[in-house]
Write a protein that holds these residues in place. Structure first.
Motif, PDB file in Angstrom:
ATOM      1  N   PHE A   8     120.867 -53.081  38.940  1.00  0.00           N
ATOM      2  CA  PHE A   8     121.354 -53.039  37.570  1.00  0.00           C
ATOM      3  C   PHE A   8     122.642 -52.229  37.505  1.00  0.00           C
ATOM      4  N   GLY A   9     123.452 -52.526  36.481  1.00  0.00           N
ATOM      5  CA  GLY A   9     124.681 -51.771  36.237  1.00  0.00           C
ATOM      6  C   GLY A   9     125.607 -51.760  37.435  1.00  0.00           C
ATOM      7  N   ILE A  10     126.176 -50.599  37.722  1.00  0.00           N
ATOM      8  CA  ILE A  10     127.157 -50.445  38.782  1.00  0.00           C
ATOM      9  C   ILE A  10     126.586 -50.776  40.157  1.00  0.00           C
ATOM     10  N   THR A  11     125.266 -50.647  40.335  1.00  0.00           N
ATOM     11  CA  THR A  11     124.688 -50.957  41.651  1.00  0.00           C
ATOM     12  C   THR A  11     124.861 -52.436  41.994  1.00  0.00           C
ATOM     13  N   THR A  12     124.876 -53.297  40.975  1.00  0.00           N
ATOM     14  CA  THR A  12     125.131 -54.725  41.217  1.00  0.00           C
ATOM     15  C   THR A  12     126.505 -54.916  41.831  1.00  0.00           C
ATOM     16  N   ASP A  13     127.501 -54.220  41.292  1.00  0.00           N
ATOM     17  CA  ASP A  13     128.869 -54.324  41.817  1.00  0.00           C
ATOM     18  C   ASP A  13     128.966 -53.733  43.223  1.00  0.00           C
ATOM     19  N   LEU A  14     128.301 -52.623  43.456  1.00  0.00           N
ATOM     20  CA  LEU A  14     128.382 -51.961  44.761  1.00  0.00           C
ATOM     21  C   LEU A  14     127.735 -52.784  45.866  1.00  0.00           C
ATOM     22  N   VAL A  15     126.656 -53.475  45.536  1.00  0.00           N
ATOM     23  CA  VAL A  15     125.927 -54.267  46.528  1.00  0.00           C
ATOM     24  C   VAL A  15     126.441 -55.707  46.580  1.00  0.00           C
ATOM     25  N   GLY A  16     126.985 -56.187  45.468  1.00  0.00           N
ATOM     26  CA  GLY A  16     127.514 -57.541  45.424  1.00  0.00           C
ATOM     27  C   GLY A  16     126.499 -58.589  45.018  1.00  0.00           C
ATOM     28  N   GLU A  39     121.773 -47.007  54.199  1.00  0.00           N
ATOM     29  CA  GLU A  39     122.285 -47.350  55.524  1.00  0.00           C
ATOM     30  C   GLU A  39     122.898 -48.748  55.527  1.00  0.00           C
ATOM     31  N   LYS A  40     122.279 -49.658  54.780  1.00  0.00           N
ATOM     32  CA  LYS A  40     122.767 -51.038  54.733  1.00  0.00           C
ATOM     33  C   LYS A  40     123.937 -51.205  53.765  1.00  0.00           C
ATOM     34  N   TYR A  41     123.901 -50.471  52.662  1.00  0.00           N
ATOM     35  CA  TYR A  41     124.936 -50.557  51.627  1.00  0.00           C
ATOM     36  C   TYR A  41     125.539 -49.171  51.423  1.00  0.00           C
ATOM     37  N   HIS A  42     126.470 -48.813  52.285  1.00  0.00           N
ATOM     38  CA  HIS A  42     127.079 -47.476  52.266  1.00  0.00           C
ATOM     39  C   HIS A  42     127.714 -47.138  50.917  1.00  0.00           C
ATOM     40  N   GLN A  43     128.107 -48.158  50.166  1.00  0.00           N
ATOM     41  CA  GLN A  43     128.746 -47.938  48.868  1.00  0.00           C
ATOM     42  C   GLN A  43     127.835 -47.176  47.906  1.00  0.00           C
ATOM     43  N   LEU A  44     126.524 -47.288  48.086  1.00  0.00           N
ATOM     44  CA  LEU A  44     125.585 -46.607  47.188  1.00  0.00           C
ATOM     45  C   LEU A  44     125.662 -45.092  47.321  1.00  0.00           C
ATOM     46  N   GLU A  45     126.226 -44.616  48.406  1.00  0.00           N
ATOM     47  CA  GLU A  45     126.362 -43.165  48.574  1.00  0.00           C
ATOM     48  C   GLU A  45     127.358 -42.579  47.584  1.00  0.00           C
ATOM     49  N   ASN A  46     128.165 -43.428  46.935  1.00  0.00           N
ATOM     50  CA  ASN A  46     129.109 -42.965  45.921  1.00  0.00           C
ATOM     51  C   ASN A  46     128.408 -42.554  44.624  1.00  0.00           C
ATOM     52  N   LEU A  47     127.159 -42.975  44.453  1.00  0.00           N
ATOM     53  CA  LEU A  47     126.393 -42.593  43.265  1.00  0.00           C
ATOM     54  C   LEU A  47     125.713 -41.258  43.515  1.00  0.00           C
TER      55      LEU A  47
END
Length: 80
Positions: A8-16, A39-47
């Motif tokens: 949901f929200g920004i996590t959709t954009d981060l994961v694609g 580990e699979k979606y490093h972008q989530l570490e920005n949250l």
């Protein structure tokens, strides 16, 4: 085991994607899931933080996941 993951929200954009089906180890807690997801979606570490719900209920890190669970990744919500 397979679980369905909803973003949901920004996590959709981060994961694609807004939904994924993931294979995880047979004995996994929410904490294990969060670690493997980062580990699979490093972008989530920005949250700084995000909540996890399992089968429509907020879940603690020690909850054991089961086959076919639906896991939601819910980012912080702000508004005014």
């Amino acid at each position: 085991m397979k679980i369905q993951v909803l973003f949901f929200g920004i996590t959709t954009d981060l994961v694609g994607s807004s939904t994924l089906e993931l294979n995880i180890v047979d004995v996994a807690t929410v904490a294990d899931f969060k670690k493997s997801l980062k580990e699979k979606y490093h972008q989530l570490e920005n949250l700084n933080s995000y909540a996890i719900a399992v089968n429509e209920s907020y879940a603690a890190d020690n909850l054991l996941l089961k086959e076919s669970d639906v896991v939601a990744v819910i980012p912080p919500v702000s508004g005014g």
